[in-house]
Motif scaffolding. Structure first.
Motif, PDB file in Angstrom:
ATOM      1  N   HIS A 153       7.811 -10.251  -2.832  1.00 21.58           N
ATOM      2  CA  HIS A 153       8.311  -9.073  -3.527  1.00 21.58           C
ATOM      3  C   HIS A 153       7.977  -9.204  -5.010  1.00 21.58           C
ATOM      4  O   HIS A 153       8.310 -10.207  -5.643  1.00 21.58           O
ATOM      5  CB  HIS A 153       9.830  -8.928  -3.355  1.00 21.58           C
ATOM      6  N   GLY A 154       7.329  -8.214  -5.552  1.00 19.45           N
ATOM      7  CA  GLY A 154       6.980  -8.221  -6.957  1.00 19.45           C
ATOM      8  C   GLY A 154       8.060  -7.581  -7.820  1.00 19.45           C
ATOM      9  O   GLY A 154       9.177  -7.334  -7.364  1.00 19.45           O
ATOM     10  N   GLY A 155       7.703  -7.306  -9.055  1.00 23.29           N
ATOM     11  CA  GLY A 155       8.655  -6.723  -9.990  1.00 23.29           C
ATOM     12  C   GLY A 155       8.439  -5.251 -10.239  1.00 23.29           C
ATOM     13  O   GLY A 155       9.114  -4.677 -11.100  1.00 23.29           O
ATOM     14  N   ARG A 156       7.519  -4.611  -9.511  1.00 25.26           N
ATOM     15  CA  ARG A 156       7.256  -3.174  -9.726  1.00 25.26           C
ATOM     16  C   ARG A 156       8.268  -2.367  -8.913  1.00 25.26           C
ATOM     17  O   ARG A 156       8.173  -2.263  -7.709  1.00 25.26           O
ATOM     18  CB  ARG A 156       5.824  -2.817  -9.310  1.00 25.26           C
ATOM     19  N   TYR A 157       9.236  -1.804  -9.605  1.00 20.62           N
ATOM     20  CA  TYR A 157      10.293  -1.059  -8.934  1.00 20.62           C
ATOM     21  C   TYR A 157      10.093   0.452  -9.006  1.00 20.62           C
ATOM     22  O   TYR A 157      10.887   1.204  -8.452  1.00 20.62           O
ATOM     23  CB  TYR A 157      11.652  -1.414  -9.542  1.00 20.62           C
ATOM     24  N   GLU A 158       9.060   0.901  -9.679  1.00 24.50           N
ATOM     25  CA  GLU A 158       8.810   2.343  -9.778  1.00 24.50           C
ATOM     26  C   GLU A 158       7.797   2.739  -8.711  1.00 24.50           C
ATOM     27  O   GLU A 158       6.594   2.521  -8.868  1.00 24.50           O
ATOM     28  CB  GLU A 158       8.283   2.692 -11.171  1.00 24.50           C
ATOM     29  N   ASN A 159       8.259   3.289  -7.622  1.00 21.82           N
ATOM     30  CA  ASN A 159       7.374   3.690  -6.533  1.00 21.82           C
ATOM     31  C   ASN A 159       7.669   5.111  -6.076  1.00 21.82           C
ATOM     32  O   ASN A 159       7.487   5.444  -4.909  1.00 21.82           O
ATOM     33  CB  ASN A 159       7.501   2.724  -5.354  1.00 21.82           C
ATOM     34  N   ALA A 160       8.134   5.951  -6.988  1.00 25.68           N
ATOM     35  CA  ALA A 160       8.404   7.336  -6.640  1.00 25.68           C
ATOM     36  C   ALA A 160       7.095   8.106  -6.532  1.00 25.68           C
ATOM     37  O   ALA A 160       6.149   7.889  -7.285  1.00 25.68           O
ATOM     38  CB  ALA A 160       9.308   7.991  -7.686  1.00 25.68           C
ATOM     39  N   SER A 161       7.033   9.016  -5.566  1.00 22.49           N
ATOM     40  CA  SER A 161       5.835   9.808  -5.353  1.00 22.49           C
ATOM     41  C   SER A 161       6.218  11.095  -4.641  1.00 22.49           C
ATOM     42  O   SER A 161       7.251  11.172  -3.973  1.00 22.49           O
ATOM     43  CB  SER A 161       4.805   9.026  -4.529  1.00 22.49           C
ATOM     44  N   GLU A 162       5.361  12.095  -4.797  1.00 21.32           N
ATOM     45  CA  GLU A 162       5.568  13.379  -4.132  1.00 21.32           C
ATOM     46  C   GLU A 162       4.819  13.473  -2.808  1.00 21.32           C
ATOM     47  O   GLU A 162       5.021  14.430  -2.071  1.00 21.32           O
ATOM     48  CB  GLU A 162       5.125  14.524  -5.055  1.00 21.32           C
ATOM     49  N   GLN A 163       3.967  12.499  -2.509  1.00 17.19           N
ATOM     50  CA  GLN A 163       3.195  12.516  -1.280  1.00 17.19           C
ATOM     51  C   GLN A 163       3.525  11.276  -0.460  1.00 17.19           C
ATOM     52  O   GLN A 163       3.595  10.172  -0.992  1.00 17.19           O
ATOM     53  CB  GLN A 163       1.692  12.549  -1.581  1.00 17.19           C
ATOM     54  N   ARG A 164       3.714  11.475   0.837  1.00 16.69           N
ATOM     55  CA  ARG A 164       4.092  10.369   1.702  1.00 16.69           C
ATOM     56  C   ARG A 164       2.954   9.382   1.901  1.00 16.69           C
ATOM     57  O   ARG A 164       3.185   8.225   2.251  1.00 16.69           O
ATOM     58  CB  ARG A 164       4.552  10.911   3.057  1.00 16.69           C
ATOM     59  N   ALA A 165       1.720   9.815   1.674  1.00 13.05           N
ATOM     60  CA  ALA A 165       0.588   8.911   1.845  1.00 13.05           C
ATOM     61  C   ALA A 165       0.591   7.795   0.816  1.00 13.05           C
ATOM     62  O   ALA A 165      -0.002   6.736   1.037  1.00 13.05           O
ATOM     63  CB  ALA A 165      -0.718   9.688   1.760  1.00 13.05           C
ATOM     64  N   HIS A 166       1.272   7.998  -0.324  1.00 17.33           N
ATOM     65  CA  HIS A 166       1.314   6.978  -1.367  1.00 17.33           C
ATOM     66  C   HIS A 166       2.240   5.825  -1.020  1.00 17.33           C
ATOM     67  O   HIS A 166       2.274   4.841  -1.744  1.00 17.33           O
ATOM     68  CB  HIS A 166       1.762   7.602  -2.690  1.00 17.33           C
ATOM     69  N   PHE A 167       2.997   5.949   0.058  1.00 18.99           N
ATOM     70  CA  PHE A 167       3.940   4.891   0.419  1.00 18.99           C
ATOM     71  C   PHE A 167       3.326   3.879   1.390  1.00 18.99           C
ATOM     72  O   PHE A 167       4.029   3.026   1.890  1.00 18.99           O
ATOM     73  CB  PHE A 167       5.196   5.493   1.053  1.00 18.99           C
TER      74      PHE A 167
END
Length: 207
Positions: A153-167
């Motif tokens: 687990h890294g430290g990047r906690y910003e993973n908000a997106s408007e497209q489900r493909a980005h997850f």
């Protein structure tokens, strides 16, 4: 209190003390007197003094207490369970993942998918490795069960997106080659030992 008394306890019959405060102002004159009395005590001016001192330090002395997000970010602990990272070998830059599939099996939210094949050297090769961040609950089981410490687990906690493909992108999890020297190592199976450089022996093919 014994076990039987603990089982038969009744909170409704305990001796509670009822506090009744009848000092509330009832008329406008009493309200005005209460405001003047509290103002002259100095409590209001004491709070304003602290506020103005902090504002003066922030404006003229550069002691700003507020983090200017997103330009500034607070440091995250090394064991914070944020967005996953796939670690690589420091020597060759290849992915550490051996395709054992333990992370896919232990995932309780069923968000890890892996596709492997046997290459020409009869070794298992990972073709696709995706994590659906929309389903992941960041429990950390995948990182704990990995025998090669390939996924952490890294430290990047910003993973908000408007497209489900980005997850579900593997490229976001891999460590870039130009930042491989900044990769943090964790203790466990597959980690580089502190005396790794001393254990390396020169081969006859070294020039």
């Amino acid at each position: 209190m014994g076990l039987e008394e603990f089982k038969d306890r009744n909170i409704g019959v305990q001796n509670y003390i009822t506090v009744q405060d009848d000092n509330y102002p009832k008329t406008n004159g009493e309200v005005f007197k209460q405001i003047v009395k509290r103002s002259l005590k100095g409590e209001l001016f004491t709070g304003l003094k602290i506020t103005f001192n902090m504002m003066r330090e922030a404006l003229f002395k550069g002691k700003m207490h507020t983090v200017q997000y997103p330009a500034e970010k607070l440091p995250i602990g090394p064991r914070y369970r944020a967005v996953h990272k796939l670690l690589a070998l420091l020597e060759s830059g290849e992915n550490r993942c051996i395709g054992c599939g333990l992370c896919e099996k232990i995932c309780i939210s069923n968000c890890i998918k892996m596709d492997t094949k046997i290459d020409e050297n009869s070794r298992k090769e990972v073709l696709e490795y995706t994590i659906n961040m929309g389903r992941c609950i960041f429990c950390g089981y995948c990182a704990e069960v990995c025998p090669e410490l390939a996924i952490v687990h890294g430290g990047r906690y910003e993973n908000a997106s408007e497209q489900r493909a980005h997850f579900a992108l593997k490229e976001d999890l891999l460590t870039p080659l130009d930042k491989l020297h900044l990769q943090k190592e964790y203790e466990g199976f597959g980690a580089v030992s502190p005396d790794a450089d001393e254990k390396i022996q020169k081969t006859p093919l070294q020039y």
